[in-house]
Design an enzyme around this catalytic site. Structure first.
Site, PDB file in Angstrom:
ATOM      1  N   GLU A  19      24.295   9.403  19.594  1.00  0.00           N
ATOM      2  CA  GLU A  19      23.939   8.296  20.480  1.00  0.00           C
ATOM      3  C   GLU A  19      25.164   7.646  21.114  1.00  0.00           C
ATOM      4  O   GLU A  19      25.107   6.501  21.561  1.00  0.00           O
ATOM      5  CB  GLU A  19      23.141   7.253  19.700  1.00  0.00           C
ATOM      6  CG  GLU A  19      21.851   7.780  19.106  1.00  0.00           C
ATOM      7  CD  GLU A  19      21.164   6.747  18.247  1.00  0.00           C
ATOM      8  OE1 GLU A  19      20.740   5.721  18.795  1.00  0.00           O
ATOM      9  OE2 GLU A  19      21.058   6.958  17.023  1.00  0.00           O
ATOM     10  N   SER A 146      17.094   6.502  18.095  1.00  0.00           N
ATOM     11  CA  SER A 146      16.806   6.841  19.492  1.00  0.00           C
ATOM     12  C   SER A 146      15.933   8.080  19.641  1.00  0.00           C
ATOM     13  O   SER A 146      16.007   8.793  20.643  1.00  0.00           O
ATOM     14  CB  SER A 146      18.111   7.043  20.277  1.00  0.00           C
ATOM     15  OG  SER A 146      18.803   5.838  20.420  1.00  0.00           O
ATOM     16  N   TYR A 209      15.726   5.997  27.596  1.00  0.00           N
ATOM     17  CA  TYR A 209      16.959   5.656  28.304  1.00  0.00           C
ATOM     18  C   TYR A 209      17.019   6.074  29.769  1.00  0.00           C
ATOM     19  O   TYR A 209      17.899   5.628  30.484  1.00  0.00           O
ATOM     20  CB  TYR A 209      18.157   6.246  27.547  1.00  0.00           C
ATOM     21  CG  TYR A 209      18.277   5.680  26.156  1.00  0.00           C
ATOM     22  CD1 TYR A 209      18.524   4.321  25.976  1.00  0.00           C
ATOM     23  CD2 TYR A 209      18.104   6.475  25.029  1.00  0.00           C
ATOM     24  CE1 TYR A 209      18.606   3.775  24.702  1.00  0.00           C
ATOM     25  CE2 TYR A 209      18.198   5.937  23.753  1.00  0.00           C
ATOM     26  CZ  TYR A 209      18.454   4.586  23.601  1.00  0.00           C
ATOM     27  OH  TYR A 209      18.527   4.049  22.352  1.00  0.00           O
ATOM     28  N   ARG A 248      15.223  -4.984  15.394  1.00  0.00           N
ATOM     29  CA  ARG A 248      13.980  -4.665  16.107  1.00  0.00           C
ATOM     30  C   ARG A 248      13.179  -3.704  15.253  1.00  0.00           C
ATOM     31  O   ARG A 248      13.691  -2.680  14.801  1.00  0.00           O
ATOM     32  CB  ARG A 248      14.276  -4.019  17.465  1.00  0.00           C
ATOM     33  CG  ARG A 248      13.094  -4.107  18.431  1.00  0.00           C
ATOM     34  CD  ARG A 248      13.256  -3.200  19.637  1.00  0.00           C
ATOM     35  NE  ARG A 248      13.065  -1.806  19.269  1.00  0.00           N
ATOM     36  CZ  ARG A 248      14.007  -0.865  19.422  1.00  0.00           C
ATOM     37  NH1 ARG A 248      15.188  -1.146  19.930  1.00  0.00           N
ATOM     38  NH2 ARG A 248      13.749   0.376  19.053  1.00  0.00           N
ATOM     39  N   ASP A 250       9.809  -1.274  14.891  1.00  0.00           N
ATOM     40  CA  ASP A 250       8.883  -0.489  15.702  1.00  0.00           C
ATOM     41  C   ASP A 250       7.601  -0.192  14.928  1.00  0.00           C
ATOM     42  O   ASP A 250       7.638   0.051  13.712  1.00  0.00           O
ATOM     43  CB  ASP A 250       9.529   0.828  16.123  1.00  0.00           C
ATOM     44  CG  ASP A 250      10.791   0.613  16.945  1.00  0.00           C
ATOM     45  OD1 ASP A 250      10.881  -0.431  17.613  1.00  0.00           O
ATOM     46  OD2 ASP A 250      11.683   1.484  16.914  1.00  0.00           O
ATOM     47  N   GLU A 266      10.016   1.867  11.599  1.00  0.00           N
ATOM     48  CA  GLU A 266      11.412   1.680  11.201  1.00  0.00           C
ATOM     49  C   GLU A 266      11.920   0.343  11.712  1.00  0.00           C
ATOM     50  O   GLU A 266      11.336  -0.263  12.616  1.00  0.00           O
ATOM     51  CB  GLU A 266      12.299   2.798  11.749  1.00  0.00           C
ATOM     52  CG  GLU A 266      12.341   2.861  13.262  1.00  0.00           C
ATOM     53  CD  GLU A 266      13.227   3.993  13.762  1.00  0.00           C
ATOM     54  OE1 GLU A 266      14.463   3.827  13.698  1.00  0.00           O
ATOM     55  OE2 GLU A 266      12.683   5.017  14.201  1.00  0.00           O
ATOM     56  N   ASN A 268      15.471  -1.325  13.251  1.00  0.00           N
ATOM     57  CA  ASN A 268      16.770  -1.030  13.842  1.00  0.00           C
ATOM     58  C   ASN A 268      17.690  -2.235  13.677  1.00  0.00           C
ATOM     59  O   ASN A 268      17.376  -3.315  14.182  1.00  0.00           O
ATOM     60  CB  ASN A 268      16.614  -0.721  15.334  1.00  0.00           C
ATOM     61  CG  ASN A 268      15.621   0.397  15.587  1.00  0.00           C
ATOM     62  OD1 ASN A 268      15.973   1.564  15.541  1.00  0.00           O
ATOM     63  ND2 ASN A 268      14.364   0.041  15.847  1.00  0.00           N
ATOM     64  N   GLY A 272      19.387  -1.373  20.950  1.00  0.00           N
ATOM     65  CA  GLY A 272      20.115  -1.163  22.184  1.00  0.00           C
ATOM     66  C   GLY A 272      20.140  -2.388  23.077  1.00  0.00           C
ATOM     67  O   GLY A 272      19.199  -3.185  23.101  1.00  0.00           O
TER      68      GLY A 272
END
Length: 305
Positions: A19, A146, A209, A248, A250, A266, A268, A272
């Site tokens: 990443e 990602s 992205y 964050r 998900d 998960e 994070n 990002g």
């Protein structure tokens, strides 16, 4: 960071992970913002000489803009602890635990009784032509972000030819949860809102992205009870993992099952912060500017966390 003046900030970005390019975009965006806020900002590529670069720069704070392995899994956090340089985001333990999706489910989420999709570790030798779970299911690396290395095994698909310990390290299989993709940012120990992510197919790396790769609905068009529960779960995940600054979480939500259909995927610890990223979008919706988000992370920087 109370009681200490912060002037010089080293934004650490890039690195050896899969990443790295996303990390550079995050780092450049945050560096630009912090310069506009009046800080002396030096962008530092996380190469083999980055500790010497940090010694030369002598920053008051390291803004950790790394994503993926090495930069998000506790390794760089440990180095910065050793160097005694205050850094942003979560510490060694929270970063290491959250990066390992299977351990997060088994240990952290279980403590708070948070609902997750069932999953199993793929054996080192692979699957030997057998499905580990009833189809459909997801195959993903245990410790990547990602959506790197993620694949969906559908009804007509053969078992994937994958070993645990190959290109992406340990691999896991996870029950596929039909329905909708949701996510919640926790910032300054408060959940912000719920975003629904709509992608043409699967929410993979390109959907995350590439411009136009996905649509973000902020706030998600869902009922208040589902929204409240997702935000409650995200805050609990943030707290039980010991996250700092921002995280964050998900979700997948089977909307035919109501609250019982919510599953955490998960958390994070370094979400990002690119032009298409979810957390800054949620911040803007809640009246939190990108500048405030970056400033807050810098002001919260510390060691021994």
């Amino acid at each position: 960071m109370s009681g200490r003046d912060i002037n010089r900030i080293a934004v650490l970005m890039g690195g050896p992970s899969s990443e790295s390019e996303v990390s550079r975009v995050t780092g450049q965006q945050c560096a630009l913002c912090l310069r506009q806020e009046g800080y002396d900002v030096i962008e530092v590529e996380a190469g083999e000489d980055f500790t010497q670069r940090l010694a030369d720069v002598a920053p008051d704070v390291v803004f950790n803009a790394l994503h993926g392995r090495w930069g998000e899994d506790g390794c760089v956090q440990g180095i910065l602890e050793w160097l005694q340089i205050p850094y942003t985001h979560s510490g060694v333990a929270a970063s290491s635990l959250a990066m390992n999706k299977l351990l997060t489910k088994t240990l952290a989420y279980a403590v708070a009784n948070l609902p997750t999709a069932d999953s199993v570790l793929i054996p080192q030798q692979g699957l030997n032509g057998r499905h580990p779970l009833r189809k459909p299911y997801i195959v993903k690396p245990v410790a990547e972000g990602s959506s790197v290395g993620v694949s969906v095994i559908g009804d007509g698909d053969a078992p994937p030819d994958v070993t645990s310990g190959g290109k992406y390290g340990q691999m896991m299989a996870e029950v596929y949860v039909p329905g909708r993709e949701l996510t919640v940012t926790v910032f300054e120990d408060q959940p912000l809102t719920v975003t629904e992510i709509i992608a043409p197919d699967w929410y993979d790396y390109d959907a995350k992205y590439q411009p136009g790769g996905s649509q973000h609905v902020v706030p998600a068009d869902i009922s208040a009870d589902i929204s409240d529960m997702c935000m409650r779960y995200a805050l609990q995940a943030h707290q039980v993992l010991g996250c700092r600054g921002i995280s964050r979480t998900d979700f997948r939500w089977n909307d035919e099952l109501g609250i019982a259909g919510i599953r955490l995927l998960e958390t994070n610890t370094q979400p990002g912060m690119t032009p298409t990223s979810l957390s800054p979008e949620q911040g803007e919706y809640c009246g939190i500017s990108f500048a405030r988000m970056c400033r807050s992370l810098v002001e919260d920087a510390s060691c021994r966390k």
